[in-house]
Write a protein that holds these residues in place. Structure first.
Motif, mmCIF file in Angstrom:
data_model
loop_
_atom_site.group_PDB
_atom_site.id
_atom_site.type_symbol
_atom_site.label_atom_id
_atom_site.label_comp_id
_atom_site.label_asym_id
_atom_site.label_seq_id
_atom_site.Cartn_x
_atom_site.Cartn_y
_atom_site.Cartn_z
ATOM 1 N N ASN A 35 0.859 -1.179 0.000
ATOM 2 C CA ASN A 35 0.000 0.000 0.000
ATOM 3 C C ASN A 35 0.902 1.238 0.000
ATOM 4 O OD1 ASN A 35 -1.987 1.922 0.301
ATOM 5 N ND2 ASN A 35 -2.863 1.043 2.159
ATOM 6 N N GLN A 36 1.577 1.433 -1.118
ATOM 7 C CA GLN A 36 2.614 2.456 -1.220
ATOM 8 C C GLN A 36 2.097 3.868 -0.997
ATOM 9 O OE1 GLN A 36 4.341 1.546 -5.032
ATOM 10 N NE2 GLN A 36 5.453 -0.213 -4.222
ATOM 11 N N ARG A 37 0.863 4.131 -1.388
ATOM 12 C CA ARG A 37 0.304 5.477 -1.184
ATOM 13 C C ARG A 37 0.216 5.785 0.305
ATOM 14 N NH1 ARG A 37 -4.664 6.788 -4.612
ATOM 15 N NH2 ARG A 37 -3.138 7.756 -5.949
ATOM 16 N N ALA A 38 -0.302 4.839 1.093
ATOM 17 C CA ALA A 38 -0.420 5.062 2.540
ATOM 18 C C ALA A 38 0.954 5.163 3.191
ATOM 19 C CB ALA A 38 -1.231 3.944 3.187
ATOM 20 N N VAL A 39 1.855 4.266 2.833
ATOM 21 C CA VAL A 39 3.197 4.295 3.414
ATOM 22 C C VAL A 39 3.847 5.652 3.149
ATOM 23 C CG1 VAL A 39 5.511 3.283 3.358
ATOM 24 C CG2 VAL A 39 3.508 1.784 3.337
ATOM 25 N N ALA A 40 3.712 6.157 1.936
ATOM 26 C CA ALA A 40 4.313 7.452 1.592
ATOM 27 C C ALA A 40 3.689 8.593 2.400
ATOM 28 C CB ALA A 40 4.170 7.716 0.092
ATOM 29 N N ILE A 41 2.365 8.578 2.567
ATOM 30 C CA ILE A 41 1.700 9.630 3.351
ATOM 31 C C ILE A 41 2.198 9.595 4.787
ATOM 32 C CG2 ILE A 41 -0.517 10.354 4.343
ATOM 33 C CD1 ILE A 41 -1.817 9.418 1.679
ATOM 34 N N TRP A 42 2.248 8.392 5.374
ATOM 35 C CA TRP A 42 2.669 8.282 6.774
ATOM 36 C C TRP A 42 4.133 8.717 6.921
ATOM 37 C CZ3 TRP A 42 -2.012 8.298 6.835
ATOM 38 C CH2 TRP A 42 -2.892 7.238 6.728
ATOM 39 N N GLU A 43 4.987 8.310 6.002
ATOM 40 C CA GLU A 43 6.407 8.698 6.097
ATOM 41 C C GLU A 43 6.578 10.204 5.942
ATOM 42 O OE1 GLU A 43 9.079 4.853 4.952
ATOM 43 O OE2 GLU A 43 8.305 5.995 3.252
ATOM 44 N N ARG A 44 5.860 10.839 5.014
ATOM 45 C CA ARG A 44 5.942 12.296 4.852
ATOM 46 C C ARG A 44 5.488 13.018 6.115
ATOM 47 N NH1 ARG A 44 3.994 11.251 -0.387
ATOM 48 N NH2 ARG A 44 1.909 11.895 0.198
ATOM 49 N N ALA A 45 4.613 12.382 6.884
ATOM 50 C CA ALA A 45 4.119 12.985 8.130
ATOM 51 C C ALA A 45 5.037 12.686 9.307
ATOM 52 C CB ALA A 45 2.710 12.488 8.423
ATOM 53 N N GLY A 46 6.152 12.011 9.065
ATOM 54 C CA GLY A 46 7.121 11.776 10.122
ATOM 55 C C GLY A 46 7.047 10.419 10.802
ATOM 56 N N PHE A 47 6.237 9.522 10.290
ATOM 57 C CA PHE A 47 6.183 8.173 10.847
ATOM 58 C C PHE A 47 7.399 7.391 10.369
ATOM 59 C CE2 PHE A 47 1.873 9.433 11.395
ATOM 60 C CZ PHE A 47 1.373 8.678 12.442
ATOM 61 N N GLY A 48 7.949 6.616 11.256
ATOM 62 C CA GLY A 48 9.052 5.738 10.903
ATOM 63 C C GLY A 48 8.585 4.296 10.901
ATOM 64 N N ILE A 49 9.243 3.491 10.097
ATOM 65 C CA ILE A 49 8.988 2.052 10.101
ATOM 66 C C ILE A 49 9.837 1.474 11.226
ATOM 67 C CG2 ILE A 49 9.225 -0.114 8.824
ATOM 68 C CD1 ILE A 49 8.827 1.588 6.230
ATOM 69 N N VAL A 50 9.159 0.973 12.260
ATOM 70 C CA VAL A 50 9.870 0.446 13.423
ATOM 71 C C VAL A 50 9.827 -1.077 13.479
ATOM 72 C CG1 VAL A 50 9.574 2.559 14.760
ATOM 73 C CG2 VAL A 50 7.863 0.731 14.938
ATOM 74 N N GLY A 51 9.103 -1.660 12.554
ATOM 75 C CA GLY A 51 9.039 -3.114 12.508
ATOM 76 C C GLY A 51 8.547 -3.584 11.155
ATOM 77 N N ARG A 52 8.981 -4.770 10.789
ATOM 78 C CA ARG A 52 8.560 -5.377 9.532
ATOM 79 C C ARG A 52 8.204 -6.822 9.827
ATOM 80 N NH1 ARG A 52 9.168 -4.417 3.996
ATOM 81 N NH2 ARG A 52 10.191 -2.451 4.476
ATOM 82 N N LEU A 53 6.994 -7.212 9.430
ATOM 83 C CA LEU A 53 6.510 -8.571 9.622
ATOM 84 C C LEU A 53 6.554 -9.268 8.269
ATOM 85 C CD1 LEU A 53 3.384 -7.513 11.728
ATOM 86 C CD2 LEU A 53 5.648 -8.160 12.579
ATOM 87 N N PRO A 54 7.595 -10.067 8.028
ATOM 88 C CA PRO A 54 7.805 -10.667 6.702
ATOM 89 C C PRO A 54 6.643 -11.571 6.276
ATOM 90 C CG PRO A 54 9.760 -10.927 8.069
ATOM 91 C CD PRO A 54 8.650 -10.449 8.963
ATOM 92 N N GLY A 55 6.088 -11.271 5.109
ATOM 93 C CA GLY A 55 5.048 -12.107 4.525
ATOM 94 C C GLY A 55 3.795 -12.235 5.362
ATOM 95 N N ALA A 56 3.520 -11.273 6.219
ATOM 96 C CA ALA A 56 2.406 -11.380 7.170
ATOM 97 C C ALA A 56 1.033 -11.152 6.556
ATOM 98 C CB ALA A 56 2.615 -10.406 8.330
ATOM 99 N N PHE A 57 0.981 -10.615 5.340
ATOM 100 C CA PHE A 57 -0.306 -10.307 4.715
ATOM 101 C C PHE A 57 -0.437 -11.070 3.408
ATOM 102 C CE2 PHE A 57 -3.192 -7.716 2.124
ATOM 103 C CZ PHE A 57 -4.280 -7.620 2.988
ATOM 104 N N ALA A 58 -1.506 -11.833 3.295
ATOM 105 C CA ALA A 58 -1.787 -12.590 2.069
ATOM 106 C C ALA A 58 -2.550 -11.686 1.107
ATOM 107 C CB ALA A 58 -2.579 -13.849 2.387
ATOM 108 N N HIS A 59 -1.805 -11.030 0.236
ATOM 109 C CA HIS A 59 -2.378 -10.085 -0.727
ATOM 110 C C HIS A 59 -2.992 -10.868 -1.879
ATOM 111 C CE1 HIS A 59 -2.631 -6.808 -3.602
ATOM 112 N NE2 HIS A 59 -2.432 -5.972 -2.590
ATOM 113 N N PRO A 60 -4.195 -10.502 -2.317
ATOM 114 C CA PRO A 60 -4.853 -11.278 -3.375
ATOM 115 C C PRO A 60 -4.168 -11.205 -4.740
ATOM 116 C CG PRO A 60 -6.125 -9.309 -2.857
ATOM 117 C CD PRO A 60 -5.024 -9.399 -1.840
ATOM 118 N N LYS A 61 -3.346 -10.186 -4.977
ATOM 119 C CA LYS A 61 -2.665 -10.041 -6.267
ATOM 120 C C LYS A 61 -1.166 -10.308 -6.178
ATOM 121 C CE LYS A 61 -5.926 -6.597 -7.920
ATOM 122 N NZ LYS A 61 -6.140 -5.171 -8.114
ATOM 123 N N HIS A 62 -0.539 -9.927 -5.054
ATOM 124 C CA HIS A 62 0.909 -9.989 -4.928
ATOM 125 C C HIS A 62 1.411 -11.156 -4.093
ATOM 126 C CE1 HIS A 62 0.810 -6.081 -6.772
ATOM 127 N NE2 HIS A 62 0.199 -5.530 -5.742
#
Length: 170
Positions: free
Chosen positions: A127-154
């Protein structure tokens, strides 16, 4: 990007339920951004979004609901000073500054309510649009859950934990 002219963010009312359903169901049914059963009912969607522990707002312009967000304590007890939010934007309003306006409102609301930080527990990395909005607002990525979401396309994609200190101290 500037929000639409005349955008007002206000508390949700019972009169907004039908419009909320129209916005939420396509997002939930697409299964690309929320870890919610895509077959959720209208009643289930409203019950999830407007549950008792959440304060819900809508973004409205020209008598049309363009988006909604909720704010709630991320955890109870010792974690209640950190809030969590969820955001949903109508398809026709995407890319028009509505999400950013709701985020600005959420950040101001969180500070006014005495929260010291805001955390997003499960941001789908694709969800690159949301990630970009949150990062521009000063949010940092503090954790990554590998493969945690079963995306219907990806297929399996990472989920991100994003966090922002609000500068509020007890």
């Amino acid at each position: 990007m500037n929000a639409p002219v005349g955008l007002v963010i206000r508390p949700v009312t019972k009169a907004d339920v039908a419009a909320l359903v129209e916005i939420m169901l396509p997002v939930f049914r697409a299964g690309e951004t929320y870890a919610i059963d895509p077959d959720i009912t209208q009643e289930g969607a409203i019950a999830y979004w407007c549950s008792a522990e959440k304060t819900v707002f809508v973004a409205e312009a020209r008598d049309h609901i363009m988006g909604s967000y909720y704010i709630r304590p991320n955890q109870g007890g010792g974690g209640a000073h950190v809030c969590n939010c969820g955001f949903v934007t109508a398809g026709a309003a995407q890319g028009k500054g509505v999400a950013r306006a709701m985020l600005d409102h959420a950040l101001a609301t969180a500070k006014a309510q005495g929260y010291r930080a805001m955390q997003f527990n499960f941001v789908v990395a694709s969800n690159q649009r949301a990630v970009a909005i949150w990062e521009r607002a000063g949010f940092g990525i503090v954790g990554r859950l590998p493969g945690a979401f079963a995306h219907p396309k990806h297929g399996d994609v990472d989920a991100l934990v994003m966090w922002k200190d609000l500068g509020v101290r007890p």
